[in-house]
Design an enzyme around this catalytic site. Structure first.
Site, PDB file in Angstrom:
ATOM      1  N   GLY A 138       0.795  -1.227   0.000  1.00 36.85           N
ATOM      2  CA  GLY A 138       0.000   0.000   0.000  1.00 36.85           C
ATOM      3  C   GLY A 138       0.826   1.275   0.000  1.00 36.85           C
ATOM      4  O   GLY A 138       0.281   2.363   0.187  1.00 36.85           O
ATOM      5  N   ASP A 189      -1.045   7.446  -7.802  1.00 36.96           N
ATOM      6  CA  ASP A 189       0.264   6.932  -7.394  1.00 36.96           C
ATOM      7  C   ASP A 189       1.409   7.446  -8.272  1.00 36.96           C
ATOM      8  O   ASP A 189       2.363   8.032  -7.759  1.00 36.96           O
ATOM      9  CB  ASP A 189       0.255   5.397  -7.335  1.00 36.96           C
ATOM     10  CG  ASP A 189      -0.654   4.875  -6.229  1.00 36.96           C
ATOM     11  OD1 ASP A 189      -1.180   5.679  -5.449  1.00 36.96           O
ATOM     12  OD2 ASP A 189      -0.832   3.639  -6.161  1.00 36.96           O
TER      13      ASP A 189
HETATM   14  P1  ADP Z   1       1.824  -1.559  -4.149  1.00 36.25           P
HETATM   15  O1  ADP Z   1       2.019  -0.699  -5.334  1.00 36.25           O
HETATM   16  O2  ADP Z   1       0.821  -1.030  -3.203  1.00 36.25           O
HETATM   17  O3  ADP Z   1       3.110  -1.912  -3.442  1.00 36.25           O
HETATM   18  P2  ADP Z   1       0.856  -3.382  -6.160  1.00 36.25           P
HETATM   19  O4  ADP Z   1       0.105  -4.658  -6.068  1.00 36.25           O
HETATM   20  O5  ADP Z   1       0.289  -2.264  -6.950  1.00 36.25           O
HETATM   21  O6  ADP Z   1       1.213  -2.945  -4.668  1.00 36.25           O
HETATM   22  O7  ADP Z   1       2.273  -3.663  -6.817  1.00 36.25           O
HETATM   23  C1  ADP Z   1       3.081  -4.722  -6.371  1.00 36.25           C
HETATM   24  C2  ADP Z   1       3.712  -5.393  -7.570  1.00 36.25           C
HETATM   25  O8  ADP Z   1       4.660  -4.490  -8.184  1.00 36.25           O
HETATM   26  C3  ADP Z   1       4.527  -6.610  -7.202  1.00 36.25           C
HETATM   27  O9  ADP Z   1       3.720  -7.769  -7.210  1.00 36.25           O
HETATM   28  C4  ADP Z   1       5.560  -6.669  -8.313  1.00 36.25           C
HETATM   29  O10 ADP Z   1       5.017  -7.256  -9.476  1.00 36.25           O
HETATM   30  C5  ADP Z   1       5.785  -5.201  -8.636  1.00 36.25           C
HETATM   31  N1  ADP Z   1       6.956  -4.634  -7.946  1.00 36.25           N
HETATM   32  C6  ADP Z   1       6.985  -3.534  -7.164  1.00 36.25           C
HETATM   33  N2  ADP Z   1       8.236  -3.269  -6.745  1.00 36.25           N
HETATM   34  C7  ADP Z   1       9.037  -4.215  -7.287  1.00 36.25           C
HETATM   35  C8  ADP Z   1      10.445  -4.480  -7.250  1.00 36.25           C
HETATM   36  N3  ADP Z   1      11.286  -3.716  -6.554  1.00 36.25           N
HETATM   37  N4  ADP Z   1      10.888  -5.545  -7.952  1.00 36.25           N
HETATM   38  C9  ADP Z   1      10.059  -6.311  -8.662  1.00 36.25           C
HETATM   39  N5  ADP Z   1       8.750  -6.109  -8.737  1.00 36.25           N
HETATM   40  C10 ADP Z   1       8.221  -5.082  -8.060  1.00 36.25           C
HETATM   41 MG    MG Z   2       0.559  -0.223  -6.811  1.00 35.24          MG
END
Ligand code: ADP
Ligand code: MG
Length: 414
Positions: A138, A189
């Site tokens: 989040g 975002d």
């Molecule tokens: P939030 O944006 O709230 O953290 P989301 O579900 O929108 O949650 O995004 C999470 C997804 O973004 C992860 O499942 C992955 O696919 C991707 N992600 C985010 N940061 C990374 C990272 N540093 N390395 C790889 N994938 C990432």
């Molecule tokens: Mg997200």
């Protein structure tokens, strides 16, 4: 911790460069960093054309990039997520709409694809990533990821986010989530990640995409708590809330609940009366009530920040008033929108019991994080007590960090 942000940033940039050279055997041509974000107030209103009030935080994503020496297959690696070889040209030729089934590489792949569509000649890239954000917690790890990759890719071709246009980059990164990750997210975002100003919150209007930087008052110290429980945005809860909000707007043939609210002079009560007269009932009424009252809360919170910036005499009342808005926001998310969890409720309860002005779940809910506003100088002490209480109730402490409002994504050539 975040008050050592500059030192930490330099160390983390060095680390992502080392990761890059270890993985790929050559040096990065550019590095970029992008913050995560925490939304102070304005939850689940972005897809109702609402108004939100996020800040960027001192944690985020580091990216290092260079053209792939072979000139053909791209290689992406992300600390903790492994390394993948991506045949960029073949993937893009095969399916420009990649969808939700792919892995995390869809995000950087989508950024490169859409930069190319926008006329930027991004070559096949080697790309290394590290993140200090909870993933899926989040705090918008996904927008932090896409904006950092956009910044790094632009720097590789000798450009940057300012030249490309920060608002334009934010729109592009939102489209990446829609087309390449299958996440129907709103515009907030990537906007805050690309447009944030240090020590300022950002009032962002999701309808006309305009924004206003508002100084964060000294009287407020912010703590982010991570409940450790993870949501899944692509699972049913988010989609069903989205449907309810859209159903409420359609019931009175309004383009959005925001439009209805504006038509009712900003009064949630009048707007709810109109929905009742149109026959809206069941859970959709409560979902609509959350959105309508939440937009009113964002207006009130932004007005408090504006007043604090121009009239220092409001400082004494600012904390309690801001705290009450957060509390009301949490109550609405728990009772009307039904996206809280016992862990989030407990953190909010403990934070207030230990002296926070107010707290609320932040992000989509179903797990994730809580933001608490505390009196300046007391945030760390409050947080430590909350973590103890949390450990007593749930068996393990929640994690937390104190965050100032950080600046937007930046890049540099190496
Ligand atoms: P939030 O944006 O709230 O953290 P989301 O579900 O929108 O949650 O995004 C999470 C997804 O973004 C992860 O499942 C992955 O696919 C991707 N992600 C985010 N940061 C990374 C990272 N540093 N390395 C790889 N994938 C990432
Ligand atoms: Mg997200």
């Amino acid at each position: 911790m975040d008050h050592h942000a500059e030192h930490t940033d330099a160390t983390r940039l060095d680390a992502v460069c080392r990761q890059f050279s270890n993985a790929f055997g050559h040096e990065p041509a550019a590095v970029a960093q992008a913050p995560g974000r925490v939304n102070l107030i304005g939850e689940h209103v972005d897809y109702a054309d609402g108004i939100v009030l996020p800040i960027a935080i001192g944690r985020g994503t580091m990216a290092a990039a260079a053209p792939t020496p072979s000139g053909t297959s791209s290689r992406f690696c992300s600390e903790g997520h492994g390394e993948v070889a991506v045949d960029l040209e073949a993937s893009l030729a095969a399916s420009p709409q990649i969808g939700p089934t792919g892995g995390w590489q869809n995000y950087p792949l989508g950024v490169i694809a859409l930069l190319r569509e926008a006329g930027v000649a991004v070559p096949p890239l080697d790309l290394a990533l590290t993140s200090s954000l909870p993933i899926g917690g989040g705090l918008s790890s996904s927008a932090s990821l896409t904006v950092s990759v956009a910044a790094a890719a632009l720097a590789v071709v000798g450009s940057d986010l300012d030249e490309f246009g920060r608002a334009r980059a934010a729109r592009l990164c939102r489209e990446v989530e829609h087309r390449f990750a299958g996440v129907p997210c709103g515009p907030m975002d990537p906007a805050i990640v690309a447009l944030a100003r240090e020590d300022h919150a950002m009032r962002f209007d999701c309808r006309d995409k305009s924004w206003l930087h508002l100084p964060m008052p000294n009287a407020l110290a912010l703590v982010v708590f991570d409940s450790g429980v993870r949501h899944r945005l692509d699972s049913g809860g988010y989609a069903s809330r989205l449907r309810s909000v859209q159903a409420a707007a359609s019931s009175i043939a309004a383009p959005s609940l925001r439009q209805l609210l504006d038509d009712c002079e900003g009064s949630p009560e009048k707007a709810l009366n109109r929905l009742a007269a149109a026959g809206l009932d069941g859970p959709d009424v409560r979902r609509a009530r959350h959105v309508l009252t939440e937009v009113a809360r964002v207006r009130a919170a932004a007005a408090l920040l504006e007043a604090a910036a121009t009239d220092p005499t409001t400082a004494a009342t600012l904390g309690p008033e801001f705290g009450r808005i957060l509390q009301a926001g949490h109550h609405s998310l728990r009772e009307d929108f039904e996206v809280s969890t016992p862990e989030l409720d407990a953190i909010v309860e403990f934070a207030v019991a230990h002296g926070a002005f107010g707290a609320r779940l932040t992000g989509a809910g179903f797990g994730g994080c809580v933001i608490a506003a505390c009196p300046q100088g007391e945030a760390a002490a409050v947080a430590a007590l909350v973590a103890d209480d949390f450990a007593s109730r749930f068996g393990a402490p929640c994690t937390w960090f104190v965050s100032r409002a950080a600046g937007a994504a930046v890049s540099q050539r190496r």
